[in-house]
Design a protein around this motif. Structure first.
Motif, short mmCIF file in Angstrom:
data_model
loop_
_atom_site.label_atom_id
_atom_site.label_comp_id
_atom_site.label_asym_id
_atom_site.label_seq_id
_atom_site.Cartn_x
_atom_site.Cartn_y
_atom_site.Cartn_z
N GLU A 174 0.81 -1.21 0.00
CA GLU A 174 0.00 0.00 0.00
C GLU A 174 0.84 1.26 0.00
O GLU A 174 0.41 2.30 -0.48
CB GLU A 174 -0.93 -0.01 1.22
CG GLU A 174 -1.92 -1.15 1.19
CD GLU A 174 -2.79 -1.24 2.43
OE1 GLU A 174 -2.71 -0.34 3.29
OE2 GLU A 174 -3.56 -2.21 2.53
N LEU A 175 2.03 1.21 0.55
CA LEU A 175 2.87 2.40 0.66
C LEU A 175 3.91 2.38 -0.45
O LEU A 175 5.05 1.96 -0.27
CB LEU A 175 3.56 2.44 2.03
CG LEU A 175 4.35 3.70 2.35
CD1 LEU A 175 3.45 4.93 2.33
CD2 LEU A 175 5.01 3.57 3.70
N ILE A 176 3.51 2.82 -1.65
CA ILE A 176 4.44 2.82 -2.77
C ILE A 176 4.58 4.20 -3.41
O ILE A 176 5.48 4.42 -4.20
CB ILE A 176 4.04 1.79 -3.86
CG1 ILE A 176 2.65 2.04 -4.39
CG2 ILE A 176 4.17 0.38 -3.33
CD1 ILE A 176 2.27 1.16 -5.56
N GLY A 177 3.72 5.11 -3.07
CA GLY A 177 3.78 6.45 -3.64
C GLY A 177 3.98 7.49 -2.56
O GLY A 177 4.25 7.17 -1.40
N HIS A 178 3.86 8.74 -2.95
CA HIS A 178 4.12 9.84 -2.03
C HIS A 178 3.04 10.90 -2.08
O HIS A 178 2.45 11.15 -3.13
CB HIS A 178 5.45 10.53 -2.38
CG HIS A 178 6.64 9.70 -2.14
ND1 HIS A 178 7.16 9.48 -0.88
CD2 HIS A 178 7.43 9.00 -2.99
CE1 HIS A 178 8.21 8.71 -0.98
NE2 HIS A 178 8.40 8.40 -2.24
N LYS A 179 2.83 11.54 -0.94
CA LYS A 179 2.02 12.75 -0.89
C LYS A 179 2.87 13.87 -1.48
O LYS A 179 4.10 13.81 -1.41
CB LYS A 179 1.64 13.08 0.56
CG LYS A 179 0.80 12.02 1.21
CD LYS A 179 0.59 12.34 2.68
CE LYS A 179 -0.15 11.19 3.34
NZ LYS A 179 -0.09 11.25 4.79
N PRO A 180 2.22 14.90 -2.03
CA PRO A 180 3.00 16.01 -2.59
C PRO A 180 4.01 16.62 -1.61
O PRO A 180 5.12 16.96 -2.00
CB PRO A 180 1.93 17.03 -3.00
CG PRO A 180 0.74 16.18 -3.32
CD PRO A 180 0.79 15.05 -2.31
N ILE A 181 3.67 16.71 -0.33
CA ILE A 181 4.59 17.28 0.66
C ILE A 181 5.84 16.41 0.82
O ILE A 181 6.93 16.92 1.07
CB ILE A 181 3.88 17.52 2.02
CG1 ILE A 181 4.78 18.33 2.97
CG2 ILE A 181 3.48 16.22 2.67
CD1 ILE A 181 4.98 19.75 2.57
N GLU A 182 5.69 15.10 0.68
CA GLU A 182 6.83 14.18 0.77
C GLU A 182 7.77 14.37 -0.42
O GLU A 182 9.00 14.31 -0.27
CB GLU A 182 6.34 12.74 0.86
CG GLU A 182 5.56 12.44 2.11
CD GLU A 182 4.82 11.12 2.09
OE1 GLU A 182 4.42 10.65 3.19
OE2 GLU A 182 4.64 10.53 1.00
N VAL A 183 7.18 14.59 -1.60
CA VAL A 183 7.98 14.85 -2.80
C VAL A 183 8.70 16.19 -2.65
O VAL A 183 9.90 16.31 -2.95
CB VAL A 183 7.09 14.84 -4.06
CG1 VAL A 183 7.85 15.34 -5.28
CG2 VAL A 183 6.54 13.44 -4.31
N PHE A 184 7.99 17.20 -2.16
CA PHE A 184 8.59 18.53 -1.96
C PHE A 184 9.74 18.45 -0.96
O PHE A 184 10.82 18.99 -1.20
CB PHE A 184 7.51 19.51 -1.48
CG PHE A 184 8.04 20.90 -1.24
CD1 PHE A 184 8.37 21.72 -2.31
CD2 PHE A 184 8.21 21.37 0.04
CE1 PHE A 184 8.87 23.00 -2.10
CE2 PHE A 184 8.71 22.65 0.28
CZ PHE A 184 9.04 23.47 -0.80
N ALA A 185 9.52 17.76 0.16
CA ALA A 185 10.57 17.63 1.18
C ALA A 185 11.79 16.90 0.62
O ALA A 185 12.93 17.29 0.89
CB ALA A 185 10.03 16.90 2.41
N GLY A 186 11.57 15.85 -0.14
CA GLY A 186 12.68 15.13 -0.77
C GLY A 186 13.45 16.02 -1.73
O GLY A 186 14.69 15.99 -1.78
N SER A 187 12.73 16.85 -2.47
CA SER A 187 13.38 17.76 -3.42
C SER A 187 14.25 18.77 -2.70
O SER A 187 15.40 19.02 -3.10
CB SER A 187 12.33 18.52 -4.24
OG SER A 187 11.57 17.63 -4.99
N ILE A 188 13.73 19.35 -1.64
CA ILE A 188 14.50 20.33 -0.86
C ILE A 188 15.73 19.66 -0.26
O ILE A 188 16.84 20.20 -0.31
CB ILE A 188 13.63 20.98 0.24
CG1 ILE A 188 12.48 21.76 -0.38
CG2 ILE A 188 14.47 21.85 1.16
CD1 ILE A 188 12.91 22.88 -1.30
N LEU A 189 15.57 18.46 0.29
CA LEU A 189 16.70 17.72 0.85
C LEU A 189 17.77 17.50 -0.21
O LEU A 189 18.96 17.73 0.03
CB LEU A 189 16.23 16.37 1.42
CG LEU A 189 17.33 15.45 1.92
CD1 LEU A 189 18.04 16.05 3.13
CD2 LEU A 189 16.75 14.08 2.27
N GLY A 190 17.37 17.07 -1.40
CA GLY A 190 18.32 16.82 -2.48
C GLY A 190 19.07 18.07 -2.90
O GLY A 190 20.28 18.04 -3.11
#
Length: 148
Positions: A124-140
């Motif tokens: 069930e946990l294979i995708g991301h909420k938009p905030i998770e994608v945003f946080a990953g982008s900032i981290l990168g």
């Protein structure tokens, strides 16, 4: 052959991407430890969750390429396009697939569990909420800026 390996491992863009992925996955373990009070090492290799390691990897890679090759280079354009597709997929297609898996698991457990042996459950946990994608982008981006 040795020269090729040295070139690969000394590639700043690749180093930044791998380090960003690693840190994002480690953060997932810490978040589960704090929120659920359990040490779940499977979060290190699992998909989904906060922050998106896919987004961290591609954002870091793209940032380093922009810094080294220039933000007007073809390499940056290719990397940015790739990054946007990966992040769109993580928050869109894969997230919807996870919601569908959750619904199917519920239906099978609720209505068909006596007829169907459903083991293991669909992931069930294979995708991301938009905030998770945003946080990953900032981290990168931050990791890339610290390394270059």
């Amino acid at each position: 052959m040795r020269g090729i390996l040295i070139d690969i491992f000394s590639n700043k863009a690749l180093q930044a991407g791998i380090l960003s992925w690693f840190i994002a996955q480690f953060i997932k373990i810490l978040i589960v430890l704090v929120t659920e009070k359990k040490f779940d090492v499977t979060r290190f290799i699992g998909a989904g969750g906060m922050p998106s390691s896919h987004s961290a990897f591609v954002s870091s890679l793209t940032t380093v390429i922009g810094i080294i090759d220039g933000f007007n280079s073809s390499n940056f354009a290719i990397s940015l396009t790739f990054a946007l597709i990966v992040m769109y997929d993580a928050a869109g297609v894969r997230r919807e697939a996870g919601k569908q898996a959750q619904t199917l698991n519920y239906l099978i457990e609720s209505f068909f569990s006596t007829y169907i042996k459903h083991d293991p459950k669909l992931k069930e946990l294979i995708g991301h909420k938009p905030i998770e994608v945003f946080a990953g982008s900032i981290l990168g981006i931050v990791i890339a800026l610290l390394l270059v």
